[in-house]
Design a protein around this motif. Structure first.
Motif, PDB file in Angstrom:
ATOM      1  N   PRO A   1       0.817  -1.229   0.000  1.00  0.00           N
ATOM      2  CA  PRO A   1       0.000   0.000   0.000  1.00  0.00           C
ATOM      3  C   PRO A   1       0.845   1.273   0.000  1.00  0.00           C
ATOM      4  CG  PRO A   1      -0.965  -1.615   1.481  1.00  0.00           C
ATOM      5  CD  PRO A   1       0.341  -2.191   1.015  1.00  0.00           C
ATOM      6  N   GLU A   2       1.999   1.234   0.705  1.00  0.00           N
ATOM      7  CA  GLU A   2       2.863   2.413   0.766  1.00  0.00           C
ATOM      8  C   GLU A   2       3.528   2.680  -0.592  1.00  0.00           C
ATOM      9  OE1 GLU A   2       2.036   0.756   4.607  1.00  0.00           O
ATOM     10  OE2 GLU A   2       3.007  -0.174   2.864  1.00  0.00           O
ATOM     11  N   VAL A   3       4.030   1.601  -1.209  1.00  0.00           N
ATOM     12  CA  VAL A   3       4.662   1.737  -2.531  1.00  0.00           C
ATOM     13  C   VAL A   3       3.637   2.201  -3.562  1.00  0.00           C
ATOM     14  CG1 VAL A   3       5.750   0.450  -4.415  1.00  0.00           C
ATOM     15  CG2 VAL A   3       6.458   0.042  -2.049  1.00  0.00           C
TER      16      VAL A   3
ATOM     17  N   SER B   1      -1.738   1.908 -10.123  1.00  0.00           N
ATOM     18  CA  SER B   1      -3.109   1.383 -10.114  1.00  0.00           C
ATOM     19  C   SER B   1      -3.141  -0.072  -9.628  1.00  0.00           C
ATOM     20  CB  SER B   1      -3.707   1.464 -11.526  1.00  0.00           C
ATOM     21  OG  SER B   1      -2.929   0.704 -12.449  1.00  0.00           O
ATOM     22  N   ALA B   2      -2.050  -0.789  -9.818  1.00  0.00           N
ATOM     23  CA  ALA B   2      -1.999  -2.199  -9.412  1.00  0.00           C
ATOM     24  C   ALA B   2      -1.867  -2.316  -7.895  1.00  0.00           C
ATOM     25  CB  ALA B   2      -0.822  -2.895 -10.089  1.00  0.00           C
ATOM     26  N   LYS B   3      -2.621  -3.259  -7.315  1.00  0.00           N
ATOM     27  CA  LYS B   3      -2.564  -3.479  -5.878  1.00  0.00           C
ATOM     28  C   LYS B   3      -1.483  -4.473  -5.478  1.00  0.00           C
ATOM     29  CE  LYS B   3      -7.454  -2.444  -5.105  1.00  0.00           C
ATOM     30  NZ  LYS B   3      -8.743  -2.949  -4.574  1.00  0.00           N
TER      31      LYS B   3
ATOM     32  N   THR C   1       2.909  -8.452 -13.101  1.00  0.00           N
ATOM     33  CA  THR C   1       1.841  -8.973 -12.240  1.00  0.00           C
ATOM     34  C   THR C   1       1.766 -10.499 -12.205  1.00  0.00           C
ATOM     35  OG1 THR C   1       0.237  -8.839 -14.064  1.00  0.00           O
ATOM     36  CG2 THR C   1       0.413  -6.926 -12.579  1.00  0.00           C
ATOM     37  N   LYS C   2       2.292 -11.160 -13.234  1.00  0.00           N
ATOM     38  CA  LYS C   2       2.224 -12.620 -13.274  1.00  0.00           C
ATOM     39  C   LYS C   2       3.496 -13.211 -13.869  1.00  0.00           C
ATOM     40  CE  LYS C   2      -2.797 -13.329 -13.942  1.00  0.00           C
ATOM     41  NZ  LYS C   2      -3.792 -13.922 -14.886  1.00  0.00           N
TER      42      LYS C   2
ATOM     43  N   ARG D   1       1.511  -1.602 -18.390  1.00  0.00           N
ATOM     44  CA  ARG D   1       2.258  -0.437 -18.880  1.00  0.00           C
ATOM     45  C   ARG D   1       1.258   0.615 -19.329  1.00  0.00           C
ATOM     46  NH1 ARG D   1       6.295  -1.778 -23.491  1.00  0.00           N
ATOM     47  NH2 ARG D   1       7.442  -2.718 -21.716  1.00  0.00           N
ATOM     48  N   ASP D   2       1.325   1.770 -18.661  1.00  0.00           N
ATOM     49  CA  ASP D   2       0.383   2.853 -18.965  1.00  0.00           C
ATOM     50  C   ASP D   2      -1.062   2.382 -18.841  1.00  0.00           C
ATOM     51  OD1 ASP D   2       2.555   4.543 -19.541  1.00  0.00           O
ATOM     52  OD2 ASP D   2       2.600   3.863 -21.630  1.00  0.00           O
TER      53      ASP D   2
END
Length: 389
Positions: A298-300, A307-309, A341-342, A373-374
């Protein structure tokens, strides 16, 4: 005509005889009922006494009655304990006045019938001599150091001259759930061989700074660890963290010295590529992708406005790119600011850190990375390189 009154008189005088008989019969019945009741009470008391005696005599020994959970744990321990060994190290030294000998202890996991052992790097680091003791007390002194992971607390040993050792089964650390039951086995305190403790997975993806002792000035940064409340003591290092199917899901490696029930294990996925290379060639081959990244928290996420969690943020500095020039990631088209992400179909974060997931593969193998990306999702093929020390 005089016969009718007599007949009447006879008729009236007859009831006197049956009344006496009836009273006698009633008295006999009452006495019989009383005796039956007394007999029933006596018989009931005797039967109850016999039943109680039988109940006392037939009460099973509670220590021999196992619940389903206990039976499961016992079965796992009996099956896997044979694949867990104790490691005794000797380090020679010298002071100004005399020679010194320092001994250490740890735990290892048999990963092949011909004697390859998986353990922690810090267990065997700088050892001049290594001895391995199996669960049945067999001592092995012809032991060779194979090599260690340059970036993680993982090392391999080889017992020479054996071909019938029971190898442990490696599980999938990517599907581990917080809250699931686990079992730890190890050479606790270097004195209590194959000590068994039980707990749960308390957390995943934990980073820690680990040192071999409070006095030691050396500390190692470890990431993506499994946290457990199963008791892990000095000497347990290098031992297995097991799921309830008896599969190794972690390598016990660290504890928080000033806390209770806070232990950490390296996810077994982070060692699988090395295991494959050692079993195939007897050498350490570690794969890498050639990027510097930050695990998204969450901090990063807030700092970099992502937008990615979850995932791995490829972040460099103003004067230096996070992508190694000419490396596997550079050749695959990965750029600064991308979020990976994967790895294949495994989610980074939920199923392991980027480094752990990449470590399941060998150099030269190809993986598919999913990147953001974007704000748009892309998939790229990347051929892993060999990490050079």
């Amino acid at each position: 005509m005089e016969q009718e009154p007599r007949s009447v008189q006879q008729t009236q005088s007859r009831p006197g005889v049956p009344r006496r008989r009836k009273l006698a019969l009633i008295s006999a019945c009452v006495i019989t009922v009383v005796w039956l009741m007394v007999g029933a009470a006596v018989l009931g008391s005797w039967l109850m006494t016999q039943f109680n005696k039988q109940s006392i005599q037939s009460t099973p020994d509670g220590n021999l009655v196992m619940s389903r959970d206990e039976a499961d744990i016992s079965e796992v321990v009996q099956r896997v304990s044979k694949s867990v060994v104790s490691i005794v190290t000797t380090k020679n030294g010298r002071t100004l006045s005399r020679a010194t000998v320092q001994q250490g202890a740890g735990t290892g996991i048999i990963i092949s019938k011909d004697g390859y052992i998986l353990t922690n790097k810090h267990v065997v680091k700088d050892a001049d001599r290594v001895e391995i003791v199996s669960s049945d007390g067999t001592q092995y002194t012809d032991v060779k150091f194979v090599g260690a992971d340059p970036l993680n607390d993982v090392a391999f040993l080889k017992i020479n001259g054996v071909n019938d050792l029971p190898a442990a089964t490696l599980g999938d650390s990517g599907t581990v759930r917080v809250g699931q039951k686990v079992i730890a086995i190890g050479n606790s305190l270097g004195r209590y061989q194959n000590t068994v403790t039980m707990g749960i997975i308390s957390g995943k993806g934990r980073p820690v700074q680990a040192s071999t002792s409070e006095r030691s000035g050396e500390a190692e940064s470890l990431t993506d660890l499994l946290q457990t409340d199963a008791a892990i003591n000095p000497g347990n290092s290098g031992g297995p963290l097991l799921n309830m199917s008896g599969q190794v899901i972690g390598i016990n490696t660290a504890i928080v010295s000033d806390a209770q029930s806070v232990g950490f294990a390296i996810p077994i996925g982070a060692a699988k590529g090395l295991v494959r290379s050692v079993l195939a060639s007897g050498k350490i081959q570690k794969s890498y992708i050639g990027v510097r990244y930050i695990a998204i928290t969450p901090e990063v996420r807030a700092e970099y406005k992502l937008s990615a969690k979850s995932g791995a943020y490829v972040g460099g500095s103003r004067d230096k790119s996070a992508v190694v020039a000419g490396g596997p990631a550079d050749k695959a088209g990965i750029k600064d600011g991308d979020v990976i992400t994967k790895v294949n179909d495994k989610l980074i974060g939920e199923q392991g850190g980027l480094g752990s997931l990449i470590s399941e593969f060998l150099p030269g193998e190809t993986v598919e990375l999913t990147i953001l990306r974007d704000g748009k999702e892309q998939k790229v093929k990347l051929t892993l390189g060999a990490y050079k020390v």
